[in-house]
Design a protein around this motif. Structure first.
Motif, PDB file in Angstrom:
ATOM      1  N   ARG A 192      23.620 -40.161 -29.544  1.00  0.00           N
ATOM      2  CA  ARG A 192      23.781 -39.632 -28.189  1.00  0.00           C
ATOM      3  C   ARG A 192      22.737 -38.548 -27.895  1.00  0.00           C
ATOM      4  O   ARG A 192      22.134 -38.521 -26.819  1.00  0.00           O
ATOM      5  CB  ARG A 192      25.198 -39.069 -28.024  1.00  0.00           C
ATOM      6  N   GLU A 193      22.521 -37.676 -28.893  1.00  0.00           N
ATOM      7  CA  GLU A 193      21.523 -36.613 -28.737  1.00  0.00           C
ATOM      8  C   GLU A 193      20.125 -37.211 -28.575  1.00  0.00           C
ATOM      9  O   GLU A 193      19.331 -36.759 -27.736  1.00  0.00           O
ATOM     10  CB  GLU A 193      21.553 -35.707 -29.972  1.00  0.00           C
ATOM     11  N   MET A 194      19.813 -38.238 -29.363  1.00  0.00           N
ATOM     12  CA  MET A 194      18.491 -38.856 -29.291  1.00  0.00           C
ATOM     13  C   MET A 194      18.277 -39.561 -27.953  1.00  0.00           C
ATOM     14  O   MET A 194      17.189 -39.490 -27.359  1.00  0.00           O
ATOM     15  CB  MET A 194      18.303 -39.852 -30.437  1.00  0.00           C
ATOM     16  N   GLU A 202      19.562 -38.792 -25.099  1.00  0.00           N
ATOM     17  CA  GLU A 202      19.313 -37.753 -24.088  1.00  0.00           C
ATOM     18  C   GLU A 202      17.864 -37.264 -24.163  1.00  0.00           C
ATOM     19  O   GLU A 202      17.221 -37.032 -23.141  1.00  0.00           O
ATOM     20  CB  GLU A 202      20.283 -36.587 -24.294  1.00  0.00           C
ATOM     21  N   LEU A 203      17.366 -37.119 -25.405  1.00  0.00           N
ATOM     22  CA  LEU A 203      15.980 -36.673 -25.585  1.00  0.00           C
ATOM     23  C   LEU A 203      14.995 -37.725 -25.082  1.00  0.00           C
ATOM     24  O   LEU A 203      13.950 -37.388 -24.504  1.00  0.00           O
ATOM     25  CB  LEU A 203      15.715 -36.369 -27.066  1.00  0.00           C
ATOM     26  N   ILE A 204      15.309 -38.996 -25.305  1.00  0.00           N
ATOM     27  CA  ILE A 204      14.430 -40.071 -24.827  1.00  0.00           C
ATOM     28  C   ILE A 204      14.344 -40.055 -23.310  1.00  0.00           C
ATOM     29  O   ILE A 204      13.254 -40.179 -22.729  1.00  0.00           O
ATOM     30  CB  ILE A 204      14.928 -41.436 -25.334  1.00  0.00           C
ATOM     31  N   ASP A 205      15.497 -39.876 -22.653  1.00  0.00           N
ATOM     32  CA  ASP A 205      15.499 -39.791 -21.183  1.00  0.00           C
ATOM     33  C   ASP A 205      14.706 -38.582 -20.713  1.00  0.00           C
ATOM     34  O   ASP A 205      13.957 -38.659 -19.730  1.00  0.00           O
ATOM     35  CB  ASP A 205      16.941 -39.698 -20.666  1.00  0.00           C
ATOM     36  N   GLU A 206      14.876 -37.471 -21.434  1.00  0.00           N
ATOM     37  CA  GLU A 206      14.144 -36.251 -21.077  1.00  0.00           C
ATOM     38  C   GLU A 206      12.643 -36.444 -21.260  1.00  0.00           C
ATOM     39  O   GLU A 206      11.838 -36.001 -20.427  1.00  0.00           O
ATOM     40  CB  GLU A 206      14.635 -35.086 -21.937  1.00  0.00           C
ATOM     41  N   ALA A 207      12.255 -37.120 -22.338  1.00  0.00           N
ATOM     42  CA  ALA A 207      10.831 -37.369 -22.611  1.00  0.00           C
ATOM     43  C   ALA A 207      10.213 -38.235 -21.515  1.00  0.00           C
ATOM     44  O   ALA A 207       9.082 -37.993 -21.081  1.00  0.00           O
ATOM     45  CB  ALA A 207      10.662 -38.033 -23.973  1.00  0.00           C
ATOM     46  N   LYS A 208      10.956 -39.254 -21.066  1.00  0.00           N
ATOM     47  CA  LYS A 208      10.451 -40.112 -19.985  1.00  0.00           C
ATOM     48  C   LYS A 208      10.230 -39.312 -18.711  1.00  0.00           C
ATOM     49  O   LYS A 208       9.226 -39.497 -18.013  1.00  0.00           O
ATOM     50  CB  LYS A 208      11.446 -41.252 -19.730  1.00  0.00           C
ATOM     51  N   ASP A 209      11.166 -38.419 -18.422  1.00  0.00           N
ATOM     52  CA  ASP A 209      11.055 -37.592 -17.216  1.00  0.00           C
ATOM     53  C   ASP A 209       9.851 -36.660 -17.301  1.00  0.00           C
ATOM     54  O   ASP A 209       9.083 -36.527 -16.337  1.00  0.00           O
ATOM     55  CB  ASP A 209      12.345 -36.785 -17.030  1.00  0.00           C
ATOM     56  N   ALA A 236      13.179 -36.088 -31.224  1.00  0.00           N
ATOM     57  CA  ALA A 236      13.685 -37.467 -31.191  1.00  0.00           C
ATOM     58  C   ALA A 236      13.309 -38.212 -32.468  1.00  0.00           C
ATOM     59  O   ALA A 236      14.117 -38.969 -33.028  1.00  0.00           O
ATOM     60  CB  ALA A 236      13.141 -38.198 -29.974  1.00  0.00           C
ATOM     61  N   ILE A 237      12.086 -37.995 -32.967  1.00  0.00           N
ATOM     62  CA  ILE A 237      11.633 -38.645 -34.198  1.00  0.00           C
ATOM     63  C   ILE A 237      12.461 -38.185 -35.395  1.00  0.00           C
ATOM     64  O   ILE A 237      12.888 -38.980 -36.228  1.00  0.00           O
ATOM     65  CB  ILE A 237      10.131 -38.365 -34.440  1.00  0.00           C
TER      66      ILE A 237
END
Length: 209
Positions: A38-40, A42-49, A149-150
């Protein structure tokens, strides 16, 4: 032969305790994995933004830089670029998410003072400066998010392996061992019960004589 597999009540208790601990361990691993996933995500969505913002800001920055080159001349803009100070305020700390060290990047986000005189510059150069500073800020944030994320993905793989080992190897082994010892003890109890009945009948027969 492993002494812990002998059909004794002590070994049965040990096997049941190990089975319970294995199941608890699997539940913890499963919860940890879900939290990390779940944390990852959220980070992926944040990275895309953030990446989307970087792309848009880069377009604005290069557009303003092209205008500045036309209005002031490429040579002058290049000379001014040499006066831009090197970024040296970045500091890296960490925070822990379920045992995963996540990087926290701190830096001085105060806009740098222009290294050129206002009278010799153009508004296009100011726009380019502001846009590139924003790109720098967003790039720092993106590096922090992607690195986190990594690291989370690496920990998710490790947690998944441990959960799979518990679910597919450890738990079935202790389930089988518990069943095997229980059945052996039950068989012993039946044999003992039968033996006692035979002894009792023999004693009763002797009394009748």
């Amino acid at each position: 032969m492993d002494p812990n597999t002998f059909p004794t009540k002590g070994n049965l208790i040990l096997a049941k305790n190990s089975l319970q601990l294995s199941r608890q361990g699997y539940e913890l691993m499963d919860k940890k994995r879900n939290i990390l996933i779940r944390e990852m995500m959220e980070l992926i969505d944040e990275a895309k933004d953030i990446q989307s913002q970087i792309d848009e800001t880069f377009r604005k920055a290069y557009s303003a830089l092209q205008r500045a080159n036309l209005e002031m001349g490429i040579s002058l803009v290049q000379e001014i670029s040499y006066t831009v100070p090197v970024e040296n305020s970045i500091r890296i700390k960490t925070r822990s998410v379920m045992g995963t060290e996540i990087p926290l990047v701190e830096y001085d986000d105060t806009p740098a003072r222009p290294t050129y005189a206002y009278y010799s510059g153009k508004s296009s150069l100011d726009e380019a400066k502001a846009a590139f500073e924003k790109v720098k800020q967003l790039s720092i944030e993106l590096s922090m998010v992607e690195n986190a994320a990594i690291r989370l993905a690496t920990n998710i793989k490790k947690t998944q392996k441990r959960a799979n080992a518990l679910q597919n190897i450890t738990i079935p082994r202790y389930e089988a061992l518990t069943k095997e010892i229980s059945e052996a003890l039950e068989e012993k109890e039946r044999e003992e019960f039968t033996r006692l009945k035979v002894i009792k009948r023999q004693q009763e027969a002797k009394k009748k004589r």
